[in-house]
Design an enzyme around this catalytic site. Structure first.
Site: not given
Length: 525
Positions: A11-12, A282, A214, A378, A111, A384, A343, A235
């Site tokens: 449910s994200g 990163r 999962d 990434r 970033e 997102l 992360h 991270h």
């Protein structure tokens, strides 16, 4: 047996985006393992990357993504996601996400790894604002059923039919209803895995407790290929505090001028590792922090933005500022103690541009998938974005091919006739802790062949123990998660041992070189 048109596990951002598109055409059920807002989306501080600035171009965003991904990205995927980013942002604005504005335009931050300012954000709590807007819209839609406290156990495939036909097809999931204390068979014409990553395989992680891989483990057991599982993103800057676990200090602190220092000497060390200093991708910053901590026997390093105006810091990072103040750290006056932590899971279930996995009727989107976007590392704030673009494309693919999806056949209910209640919950806790500890020590930021061998040996030993426990005792949420954690750990180690080079997030001291040709690691069940 419950029957819905489409079943979404998670449910994200990815799951709810797909649900909202699908609900205009069919009935959707969304399962959450715990509360509806307990996934990784709500934790995302940074923002969403999109080309919205005058001087920026799609080609620049594509190049930045490919450079960060160390050439392992699939270019068609990167183009697809980058080109769909502005409309994804517009959909979120239409849903009421209150992105920061400046002089009537979206405020864009920058970033590490980005050549332009292109991160839209809601202060330093973007994920929370997005989760809230998506949940509000989903709750209001009559065609969406949201079910919290449902722990998916396994995919229902053709072999679970009353009369199997030998098809490679998914028909839904078996899930433990925690409220009712029973396992239910939930069937659907199409199933979407949006279960998030596998961060909890590691001792230190910024991921929520439920990030136990999962969807990846379920898809693998059902016969789907998984790809690039060796690429675990760490991270660089997670708060070091013995009371508070997993509090992330966003990349944007470095993007807005924060610098990394040795906590004793005050030496700014990032320029020693990379000419981009704190704005390097990163993996480079995380390895530098790890190197400083190990080389000098430190508990943490310092991230310092106290040289900026106090008002600037409070305005840009209100959530972090308040949280740290509550712990006795004033980031406007002093440095923040930080350590690297797991992360993001860059690998996952292998999919195409529509999110399709190897079983008919099965899709995987978001962090549990490997779409080709991230490659070997990434780029910040592309995660997102991936959720919104693939949530949308998977939903549209299902709608466009709706006539090709069969009605689910008669399926066998869950069989719990030969199991008893566990008398030894301590076994689960012990194995969970052991996996996370050896994965951190042996399969962490820096790896060696010997360490990977040791991890594989431990995984093999635990395999029989967990399988026996699973066969004899009634399933609980903890047991389901342990089984998945173990499976994912095995896939990570197997993938890492396959790669005889160092690339992106996979750094092996025995193979420090990078091969001229970039190859994906694809595991076939």
């Amino acid at each position: 047996m419950s029957n819905h048109d489409v079943l979404i596990v998670g449910s994200g951002a990815a799951g709810l985006t797909a649900a909202l598109v699908l609900a205009e055409h069919c009935r959707v059920m969304v399962l959450a393992k715990g509360g509806l807002d307990e996934g990784s989306t709500a934790w995302a501080q940074g923002g969403i990357a999109a080309v919205l600035d005058k001087g920026d171009t799609f080609e620049d965003h594509i190049r930045d993504t490919m450079v960060a991904g160390a050439g392992l990205n699939r270019r068609e995927t990167v183009e697809f996601v980058v080109e769909h980013a502005p409309e994804a942002i517009q959909r979120l604005i239409d849903l009421g996400v209150p992105f920061n504005n400046e002089k009537g335009a979206l405020h864009l931050t920058r970033e590490g790894g980005h050549s332009h300012r292109r991160i839209v954000h809601v202060n330093d709590a973007t994920g929370w604002a997005v989760q809230e807007a998506l949940l509000k819209a989903a709750n209001a839609h009559p065609n969406i059923t949201l079910k919290p406290n449902m722990v998916a156990i396994d995919l229902v495939t053709d072999r679970h039919r009353a009369h199997p036909k030998g098809q490679r097809r998914a028909w839904g999931v078996y899930a433990l209803n925690k409220d009712a204390g029973r396992v239910e068979c939930l069937s659907a014409k199409a199933t979407i895995l949006a279960t998030g990553g596998a961060g909890r395989t590691y001792l230190f992680s910024t991921a929520p407790r439920g990030a136990t891989g999962d969807g990846i483990a379920m898809a693998w057991r059902a016969g789907c290929r998984v790809s690039n599982m060796e690429f675990m993103q760490f991270h660089p800057t997670c708060l070091y505090n013995l009371e508070v676990k997993n509090f992330l200090i966003t990349e944007a602190v470095r993007g807005e001028g924060g610098i990394l220092k040795h906590p004793v000497t005050g030496h700014r060390y990032m320029p020693d590792y990379d000419e981009r200093a704190e704005l390097a991708p990163r993996d480079i910053v995380a390895r530098a922090n790890d190197d400083q901590i190990k080389r000098f026997g430190l508990d943490y390093v310092h991230l310092d933005i106290s040289h900026k105006e106090p008002e600037f810091v409070r305005h840009h990072f209100p959530t972090i500022y308040e949280r740290l103040l509550g712990l006795g750290i004033d980031m406007t006056k002093e440095p923040i103690p930080v350590v690297p932590a797991q992360h993001y899971t860059c690998g996952g279930v292998l999919t195409d541009l529509n999110g399709r996995a190897d079983l008919t009727g099965l899709y995987a989107i978001g962090e549990c998938s490997e779409s080709g976007l991230h490659g070997a590392n990434r780029l910040a704030s592309n995660s997102l974005l991936e959720c919104f673009v693939f949530g949308d494309s998977a939903a549209h693919h299902i709608i466009e091919h709706w006539d090709e999806f069969d009605t689910p056949p008669a399926l066998n209910p869950w069989d719990a006739s030969r199991v008893t209640d566990s008398d030894e919950e301590v076994v689960i806790k012990q194995n969970w802790t052991e996996i996370r500890r050896f994965m951190w020590n042996y399969v962490g930021i820096v790896r060696t062949n010997k360490r990977l061998e040791r991890a594989q040996h431990r995984i093999k030993t635990l395999k029989a123990e967990i399988a026996e426990y699973y066969a004899h005792f009634r399933v609980t949420a903890d047991l389901i998660e342990l089984r998945n954690l173990h499976q994912v750990a095995e896939l990570i180690v197997k993938s890492a041992r396959h790669r005889h080079e160092s690339r992106g997030l996979h750094y092996n001291l025995d193979y420090p070189q990078t091969e001229p040709a970039a190859r994906e690691t694809i595991l076939v069940p």
